[in-house]
Enzyme design. Structure first.
Site, short mmCIF file in Angstrom:
data_model
loop_
_atom_site.label_atom_id
_atom_site.label_comp_id
_atom_site.label_asym_id
_atom_site.label_seq_id
_atom_site.Cartn_x
_atom_site.Cartn_y
_atom_site.Cartn_z
N GLY A 55 -1.57 50.92 -47.22
CA GLY A 55 -0.71 49.68 -47.20
C GLY A 55 -1.85 48.54 -47.63
CB CYS A 82 -6.22 54.12 -46.85
SG CYS A 82 -7.13 52.54 -47.69
CE1 TYR A 83 -2.50 47.29 -42.66
CE2 TYR A 83 -0.93 49.08 -41.80
CZ TYR A 83 -1.47 47.58 -41.92
OH TYR A 83 -1.18 46.76 -41.04
CG HIS A 169 -5.77 56.74 -50.78
ND1 HIS A 169 -4.70 56.22 -50.35
CD2 HIS A 169 -6.52 55.38 -51.08
CE1 HIS A 169 -4.82 54.95 -49.84
NE2 HIS A 169 -5.74 54.54 -50.53
CD GLU A 171 -2.80 59.20 -50.55
OE1 GLU A 171 -3.51 59.94 -49.97
OE2 GLU A 171 -2.54 58.13 -50.28
CB SER A 223 24.12 63.25 -67.49
OG SER A 223 23.36 63.91 -66.70
N GLY A 225 21.55 66.07 -68.14
CA GLY A 225 20.15 65.86 -67.45
C GLY A 225 19.68 67.00 -66.46
CB VAL A 226 16.44 67.78 -65.00
CG1 VAL A 226 16.14 69.08 -64.19
CG2 VAL A 226 15.82 67.99 -66.22
CG ASP A 227 17.78 64.69 -61.44
OD1 ASP A 227 16.97 65.55 -61.60
OD2 ASP A 227 17.69 63.50 -61.31
CB SER A 228 23.98 66.07 -63.34
OG SER A 228 23.87 66.38 -64.82
CE LYS A 370 13.77 64.84 -63.17
NZ LYS A 370 15.09 64.11 -63.44
N1 GLN Z 1 -5.37 46.92 -47.15
C1 GLN Z 1 -6.20 47.78 -46.44
C2 GLN Z 1 -7.75 47.45 -46.84
O1 GLN Z 1 -7.83 46.84 -48.03
C3 GLN Z 1 -5.90 49.30 -46.78
C4 GLN Z 1 -5.74 49.42 -48.15
C5 GLN Z 1 -5.00 50.69 -48.48
O2 GLN Z 1 -4.49 51.39 -47.61
N2 GLN Z 1 -5.45 51.16 -49.64
O3 GLN Z 1 -8.82 47.81 -46.43
#
Ligand code: GLN
Length: 514
Positions: A55, A82-83, A169, A171, A223, A225-228, A370
């Site tokens: 965050g 992270c946050y 991170h 992810e 439509s 499209g994929v979803d519909s 998706k």
């Molecule tokens: N804001 C927090 C920081 O600067 C966390 C950042 C984040 O979650 N990417 O360390």
């Protein structure tokens, strides 16, 4: 109930959806909730594990998004990212402050392989960092399990309590072994069995739809499209000819696309449903006559679409259910899921068409990302051509023609676009651009053909690489391919005498060209 679930608590990080997608790639279902969600509600969901996202705030600031201590005392494993890691440390009595050295980008992290989180992870591994703050002192009970040159606590754990805090991170794909870490968390630490699979999802959904619909009548707007398409096939398999699909061909589809949709859903296709194709081309062109402003074009096309659909459905009479192709990112982005709430409202969610007389809405793809919709489509046996269709805006070619839309211009852009797609497919590029198409500019200029002066249009080719369509960069398509496309377009498409290649990134450009 019964399906095991990981709950992702969103603190406003830009990668919140990615976290959920990565977990699902491990075959574990998960959902995103705002950090404001009631603790009671979270407890009731009986999650197998909880992940706190990153965050933008600093945990020690007044009013920063927070959570209660109880979250860490549910007896459910918690992974803070992270946050989320900083918050876990802060709430449990550690110390978080501004870091002497900020880290941003790919950083080498040294991990303690004896931690369950890092089982099978290399001792030195590249991770994606993005932080200004750091955990100066982990909370009591925690031991440090990773560090970098500038960050003494890149990860910490209180293994007995199932609490894990990581500064980077996992992810993000730049974190080379991030998926392995998330895999370790959900399987080794949370003890998930991995019951989230598209084949069983499709099967269970079909059964549930059948039960819900009973002998009712169902209406679906297709439509192409994929979803519909995926939603429609799922319904067709569940309730067969109780389903009516209305396909409005607004004359702004890609070349042959209307017929392709008809091949799949029409009377000669594999499904037993009622298919109504409305050829409303002339009607749309009429409405668009003289209109140049892109937002107005979008509005007119959207409204006209609803009107045509409405007229058709009135002919059907009362229906019991209306199908919508809402997918999970629509849900999250319209604020019903995570924290990015305020950023945009989405046309698919909430804006129920009140013009059709129906009892209830069915949204069979509401839980899917998706890539999962595509997998479900393949499970359902939908042709790959349809399943892997590129993103295409609702207003279609109407917004890939700069300036006024006319039937002639639609034909030009359809033909140019078809040539472009053919040649890209034939080129067998190592990486196909994530989205590419031809657009028609409003520019005419002088050319020469067969010794004769021409004064014709310029086609713009666009091709971008992107992960999430939030940002994008122009693809470096090999020169020979661009040359071949160009020469075919100017030769084969009447009234086009120039081809331009757009190398603008997003931002400042957009992917679309309107
Ligand atoms: N804001 C927090 C920081 O600067 C966390 C950042 C984040 O979650 N990417 O360390």
């Amino acid at each position: 109930m019964g399906r095991e679930k990981i709950v992702v608590i969103d603190f406003g990080g830009q990668y919140n959806q990615l976290v959920a997608r990565r977990v699902r790639e491990c075959n574990v279902y998960c959902e995103i909730y705002s950090y404001k969600t009631d603790m009671e509600k979270i407890r009731e969901m009986e999650p197998k594990g909880i992940i706190l996202t990153g965050g933008p705030n600093s945990v020690y600031e007044e009013g920063a998004p927070s959570c209660g201590r109880e979250l860490f005392e549910l007896g459910v494993p918690v992974l803070g990212l992270c946050y989320g890691a900083q918050l876990m440390s802060h709430v449990l009595g550690g110390h978080v402050c501004k870091a002497p050295v900020r880290e941003y980008g790919r950083i080498e992290v040294t991990v303690d392989q004896s931690s369950r989180l890092f089982g099978d992870v290399s001792e030195k591994t590249i991770c994606w960092m993005s932080h200004n703050d750091y955990i100066e002192k982990p909370a009591p009970g925690f031991r440090v399990i990773a560090h970098t040159a500038d960050c003494p606590v890149a990860a910490a754990e209180w293994a007995e309590r199932g609490l894990y805090a990581i500064q980077f991170h996992p992810e993000v794909l730049h974190t080379q072994e991030g998926s392995k870490m998330l895999h370790n968390f959900v399987y080794e630490i949370c003890g998930c069995a991995g019951d989230w699979r598209m084949d069983s999802f499709v099967e269970t959904s079909i059964r549930a739809i059948r039960e819900k619909v009973g002998s009712g009548k169902v209406l679906c707007a297709l439509s192409g499209g994929v979803d519909s398409s995926v939603a429609a096939v799922m319904l067709a398999k569940a309730v067969g000819d109780q389903l009516t699909c209305v396909f409005v061909d607004h004359g702004l589809l890609r070349k042959n696309e209307g017929d392709e949709v008809e091949e799949v859903f029409g009377p000669n296709g594999p499904y037993d449903l009622h298919f109504i194709r409305v050829n409303a081309q002339e009607r749309f062109y009429g409405k668009l006559k003289g209109v140049e402003e892109p937002e107005r074009k979008r509005k007119i096309i959207g409204e006209e679409f609803i009107r045509v659909f409405e007229e058709e459905s009135k002919k059907i009479g009362k229906v019991d259910f209306l199908v919508q192709g809402t997918i999970y990112p629509d849900v999250v982005e319209s604020g019903l899921g995570g924290e990015s709430a305020v950023i945009k409202s989405h046309h698919n969610v909430g804006g129920l068409p009140d013009y059709v007389d129906f009892k209830e809405i069915i949204e069979p793809l509401r839980e899917l990302f998706k890539d999962e919709v595509r997998k479900a489509g393949l499970e359902l046996g939908i042709p790959e051509k349809l399943v892997y269709r590129q993103p295409f805006p609702g207003p279609g070619l109407g917004i890939r023609i700069v300036g006024e839309v006319t039937a002639e211009k639609v034909k030009m852009v359809q033909d140019a676009d078809a040539i472009y797609r053919e040649e890209i497919a034939a080129a067998g590029l190592p990486h196909t651009p994530d989205q590419y198409f031809a657009a028609l500019t409003n520019m005419r200029s002088v050319g020469v053909m067969g010794d004769e002066r021409t004064y014709d249009y310029a086609v713009a080719l666009r091709a971008v690489n992107t992960v999430d369509f939030m940002t994008a960069e122009a693809s470096q398509i090999p020169w020979e391919v661009l040359q071949r496309v160009t020469s075919r377009i100017v030769n084969e498409v009447a009234h086009v005498n120039r081809v331009l290649y757009d190398i603008t990134s997003k931002p400042p450009g957009t992917v679309e060209f309107e």
